[in-house]
Design a protein around this motif. Structure first.
Motif, mmCIF file in Angstrom:
data_model
loop_
_atom_site.group_PDB
_atom_site.id
_atom_site.type_symbol
_atom_site.label_atom_id
_atom_site.label_comp_id
_atom_site.label_asym_id
_atom_site.label_seq_id
_atom_site.Cartn_x
_atom_site.Cartn_y
_atom_site.Cartn_z
ATOM 1 N N VAL A 24 0.815 -1.217 0.000
ATOM 2 C CA VAL A 24 0.000 0.000 0.000
ATOM 3 C C VAL A 24 0.844 1.261 0.000
ATOM 4 O O VAL A 24 0.585 2.208 -0.759
ATOM 5 C CB VAL A 24 -0.976 -0.016 1.202
ATOM 6 C CG1 VAL A 24 -1.667 1.340 1.350
ATOM 7 C CG2 VAL A 24 -2.014 -1.107 1.021
ATOM 8 N N VAL A 25 1.873 1.300 0.831
ATOM 9 C CA VAL A 25 2.712 2.508 0.894
ATOM 10 C C VAL A 25 3.433 2.732 -0.428
ATOM 11 O O VAL A 25 3.520 3.869 -0.917
ATOM 12 C CB VAL A 25 3.706 2.416 2.068
ATOM 13 C CG1 VAL A 25 4.740 3.546 1.980
ATOM 14 C CG2 VAL A 25 2.976 2.485 3.399
ATOM 15 N N SER A 26 3.943 1.675 -1.036
ATOM 16 C CA SER A 26 4.630 1.808 -2.325
ATOM 17 C C SER A 26 3.691 2.337 -3.404
ATOM 18 O O SER A 26 4.074 3.177 -4.226
ATOM 19 C CB SER A 26 5.217 0.459 -2.763
ATOM 20 O OG SER A 26 6.205 0.013 -1.852
ATOM 21 N N HIS A 32 1.689 9.539 -5.658
ATOM 22 C CA HIS A 32 2.178 10.874 -5.302
ATOM 23 C C HIS A 32 3.249 11.342 -6.283
ATOM 24 O O HIS A 32 3.245 12.505 -6.706
ATOM 25 C CB HIS A 32 2.719 10.852 -3.876
ATOM 26 C CG HIS A 32 3.340 12.131 -3.441
ATOM 27 N ND1 HIS A 32 2.644 13.324 -3.400
ATOM 28 C CD2 HIS A 32 4.605 12.431 -3.052
ATOM 29 C CE1 HIS A 32 3.444 14.285 -2.977
ATOM 30 N NE2 HIS A 32 4.640 13.772 -2.772
ATOM 31 N N GLU A 33 4.121 10.436 -6.663
ATOM 32 C CA GLU A 33 5.162 10.771 -7.647
ATOM 33 C C GLU A 33 4.527 11.242 -8.957
ATOM 34 O O GLU A 33 5.043 12.148 -9.627
ATOM 35 C CB GLU A 33 6.053 9.551 -7.906
ATOM 36 C CG GLU A 33 7.158 9.782 -8.920
ATOM 37 C CD GLU A 33 7.918 8.517 -9.270
ATOM 38 O OE1 GLU A 33 8.494 8.447 -10.379
ATOM 39 O OE2 GLU A 33 7.931 7.583 -8.442
ATOM 40 N N ILE A 195 2.130 2.895 -12.650
ATOM 41 C CA ILE A 195 1.127 3.627 -11.862
ATOM 42 C C ILE A 195 1.460 5.110 -11.851
ATOM 43 O O ILE A 195 0.587 5.960 -12.061
ATOM 44 C CB ILE A 195 1.049 3.073 -10.428
ATOM 45 C CG1 ILE A 195 0.434 1.673 -10.431
ATOM 46 C CG2 ILE A 195 0.236 4.015 -9.526
ATOM 47 C CD1 ILE A 195 0.432 0.994 -9.068
ATOM 48 N N ALA A 196 2.736 5.431 -11.629
ATOM 49 C CA ALA A 196 3.150 6.838 -11.606
ATOM 50 C C ALA A 196 2.889 7.502 -12.949
ATOM 51 O O ALA A 196 2.413 8.654 -13.014
ATOM 52 C CB ALA A 196 4.625 6.948 -11.232
ATOM 53 N N VAL A 203 -3.493 13.489 -14.398
ATOM 54 C CA VAL A 203 -3.294 14.885 -14.003
ATOM 55 C C VAL A 203 -3.314 15.787 -15.226
ATOM 56 O O VAL A 203 -3.940 16.856 -15.226
ATOM 57 C CB VAL A 203 -1.983 15.040 -13.208
ATOM 58 C CG1 VAL A 203 -1.660 16.526 -13.009
ATOM 59 C CG2 VAL A 203 -2.076 14.333 -11.868
ATOM 60 N N VAL A 204 -2.662 15.345 -16.293
ATOM 61 C CA VAL A 204 -2.659 16.136 -17.535
ATOM 62 C C VAL A 204 -4.079 16.250 -18.092
ATOM 63 O O VAL A 204 -4.507 17.330 -18.516
ATOM 64 C CB VAL A 204 -1.721 15.488 -18.572
ATOM 65 C CG1 VAL A 204 -1.929 16.124 -19.953
ATOM 66 C CG2 VAL A 204 -0.264 15.657 -18.153
#
Length: 210
Positions: A24-26, A32-33, A195-196, A203-204
């Motif tokens: 989950v954290v990864s 976030h990245e 994912i990043a 976002v774009v």
């Protein structure tokens, strides 16, 4: 900026459903990245409360973490005490809305029909999750006609190709599930980079003028 304002500004809530607790954290860091800073961890995931706590501990104020698939008030309370700042439900559950508001978190109940959407809003929902959003952007536009005052967050069926259409139809934001994070995939370093990159694409799509 408070939680509700942050959701309205960022417009994207990434849904992590069914992930292995150790991943989950990864996943949150990869999101976030890529620029997605609103993360929902569903309560039907393994050790969901521990996942919320871990993301808050690792990423702090860099992301806002919410709990999803919350079906009752006690689960809402437990999630908020673990660090959840917004609570999403698939349905209207008045005790859950009331508990969420009592603890100062943002309430996002799920509804589908105009009657349900109005009831969810009148009973304290800050945003209304239109679920499932599989009827497409035109349905959001139709709902916005008689109910323009209600902020709608379609979830289910939203992807990078249609999210702009949902926003143009009047949605204040969208919840993104497997189109962004597919936990059935093995969570490798390569998939985390995917994912990043998907997050960047979303976002774009949200921020571009085209």
């Amino acid at each position: 900026m408070n939680t509700l304002s942050s959701i309205l500004e960022n417009k994207l809530i990434a849904i992590i459903r069914g992930a292995n607790p150790e991943d989950v954290v990864s996943i949150a860091k990869a999101l976030h990245e890529g620029g997605v800073n609103m993360i929902e961890i569903t309560m039907n995931s393994p050790k969901a409360l521990a996942g919320i706590e871990a993301v808050k501990a690792e990423l702090g104020n860099q992301v806002l973490v919410g709990a999803g698939t919350v079906l009752d008030a006690e689960t809402a309370r437990a999630a908020i005490l673990a660090g959840a700042e917004f609570i999403l439900s698939p349905t209207i559950h008045l005790e859950t809305i009331n508990m969420t508001k009592r603890y100062g978190a943002v309430s996002i109940p799920g509804a589908f029909t105009p009657t349900e959407i109005l009831a969810a809003y009148e009973n304290g929902g800050d945003l209304i999750k239109v679920f499932p959003a599989t009827l497409g952007p035109s349905y959001i536009k139709d709902i916005r006609g008689p109910l323009p005052q209600i902020p709608l967050l379609p979830t289910g069926g939203v992807d990078v190709n249609n999210i702009k259409d949902y926003l143009k139809a009047g949605a204040v934001g969208c919840g993104i599930g497997s189109a962004l994070v597919n936990t059935k995939q093995k969570i490798t370093a390569e998939y985390l980079e995917k994912i990043a990159e998907k997050a960047r694409q979303f976002v774009v799509a949200v921020t571009s003028d085209n």
